[in-house]
Each structure stands twice: as C-alpha cells, then as structure tokens.
Design an enzyme around this catalytic site. Structure first.
Site, PDB file in Angstrom:
ATOM      1  N   CYS A  25     -56.778 -31.290  38.525  1.00  0.00           N
ATOM      2  CA  CYS A  25     -56.655 -32.359  39.507  1.00  0.00           C
ATOM      3  C   CYS A  25     -55.865 -33.477  38.830  1.00  0.00           C
ATOM      4  O   CYS A  25     -56.352 -34.096  37.883  1.00  0.00           O
ATOM      5  CB  CYS A  25     -58.075 -32.795  39.868  1.00  0.00           C
ATOM      6  SG  CYS A  25     -58.154 -33.902  41.252  1.00  0.00           S
ATOM      7  N   CYS A  34     -51.528 -34.724  28.393  1.00  0.00           N
ATOM      8  CA  CYS A  34     -50.295 -34.088  27.932  1.00  0.00           C
ATOM      9  C   CYS A  34     -50.426 -33.817  26.442  1.00  0.00           C
ATOM     10  O   CYS A  34     -50.750 -34.716  25.667  1.00  0.00           O
ATOM     11  CB  CYS A  34     -49.100 -35.002  28.190  1.00  0.00           C
ATOM     12  SG  CYS A  34     -47.580 -34.417  27.415  1.00  0.00           S
ATOM     13  N   CYS A  82     -44.511 -33.933  32.650  1.00  0.00           N
ATOM     14  CA  CYS A  82     -45.192 -35.170  32.274  1.00  0.00           C
ATOM     15  C   CYS A  82     -44.250 -36.345  32.521  1.00  0.00           C
ATOM     16  O   CYS A  82     -43.104 -36.337  32.054  1.00  0.00           O
ATOM     17  CB  CYS A  82     -45.577 -35.116  30.796  1.00  0.00           C
ATOM     18  SG  CYS A  82     -46.224 -36.681  30.177  1.00  0.00           S
ATOM     19  N   CYS A 109     -47.496 -36.136  24.408  1.00  0.00           N
ATOM     20  CA  CYS A 109     -47.530 -37.599  24.285  1.00  0.00           C
ATOM     21  C   CYS A 109     -48.935 -38.183  24.454  1.00  0.00           C
ATOM     22  O   CYS A 109     -49.114 -39.386  24.310  1.00  0.00           O
ATOM     23  CB  CYS A 109     -46.565 -38.256  25.263  1.00  0.00           C
ATOM     24  SG  CYS A 109     -47.112 -38.221  26.989  1.00  0.00           S
ATOM     25  N   CYS A 142     -43.295 -38.043  28.942  1.00  0.00           N
ATOM     26  CA  CYS A 142     -42.410 -37.468  27.917  1.00  0.00           C
ATOM     27  C   CYS A 142     -41.580 -36.291  28.406  1.00  0.00           C
ATOM     28  O   CYS A 142     -40.755 -35.775  27.663  1.00  0.00           O
ATOM     29  CB  CYS A 142     -43.221 -37.043  26.695  1.00  0.00           C
ATOM     30  SG  CYS A 142     -44.191 -35.543  26.969  1.00  0.00           S
TER      31      CYS A 142
END
Ligand code: FE
Length: 136
Positions: free
Chosen positions: A125, A102, A53, A105, A56
């Site tokens: 995607c 995510c 991510c 976060c 984070c």
C-alpha cells in the site's frame, strides 16, 4: 525532481532532500507522512509501465502487479525486485505494521499487509507521492 541519481546509496542531508523534492513529497518520503486516501495522482492509473521511487528513481513496481484494493492508495501485490524494497516492523498507537522503504534512498513508501490477492497474498500500500510513473 531533477533526474535520477546513479549512486548506490545517496546520503543526502535534510536540506538537500528539501531542495530536491516538493514539500508534499518531502513530507511523505523523508518524514514518513501519509497522503490523504483517494487523493493520489497515480491511484487510478491503469497504464502499462513502471513505478519508480520519487526520491531516487529506483524501479519499485510494475503496472502488472497493480490492483484496486479499495484502500485509497495505489496497491501492488509484488515488487519489481524483492531487494529494491526494505521492510521494517513499526508500532504506533498500539498497531504493529510493516513499513516499506526504498532500498536505495531509504524513502518511506507506505506499508505492506498480508491481505492481498494471489499469487502473493501481499498488499503493498504505497503513497502516490512516493512514486513516479514511466511508460515502457
Ligand atoms: Fe529511493
């Protein structure tokens, strides 16, 4: 980005996210934007490693589950760990889709569809701007 956060659920203000992320990453991750297809830096990346991510640092996808979907966005048939990704049904312009975020976060990643390849038949995607790649 200035390093990966270690806290479990960073609750950053909009202002903090703005200072942490580039404007284009901020738009995708925090405002649920979508990068233009075929523009992402990681779209054609075929190196072995892990996609994290960009908000984070949480591990999201492995290069081993990346495939060329032809959609114009980096695509994966599974997450590193199911629990690292949250899903949420959303409806816009009469189209129902499943948003992926995510789990740590809450950053917007993209959408998951059920037209992916074996073994999962899933296609995550993902905006390249939501991801950071690292070598093993
Ligand atoms: Fe995150």
């Amino acid at each position: 980005m200035t390093g990966h956060m270690s806290v479990k659920e960073p609750a950053l203000s909009e202002e903090e996210w703005r200072s942490r992320l580039s404007p284009d990453r901020f738009h995708v991750l925090r405002e649920k934007g979508t990068e233009r297809p075929f523009t992402g830096e990681l779209l054609k990346n075929k190196e072995k490693g892990t996609y994290h991510c960009a908000g984070c640092g949480l591990e999201l996808f492995s290069s081993e589950s990346k495939f060329d979907s032809g959609s114009g966005w980096p695509s994966f048939f599974q997450a590193v760990k199911m629990e690292n990704i949250h899903t949420r049904k959303e409806s816009s312009l009469g189209v129902v889709r499943t948003e992926i975020l995510c789990a740590r976060c809450g950053g917007h990643l993209g959408h998951v569809f059920d037209d992916g390849p074996a073994p999962t038949s899933l296609r995550y995607c993902v905006n390249s701007l939501s991801l950071e790649f690292s070598h093993p």
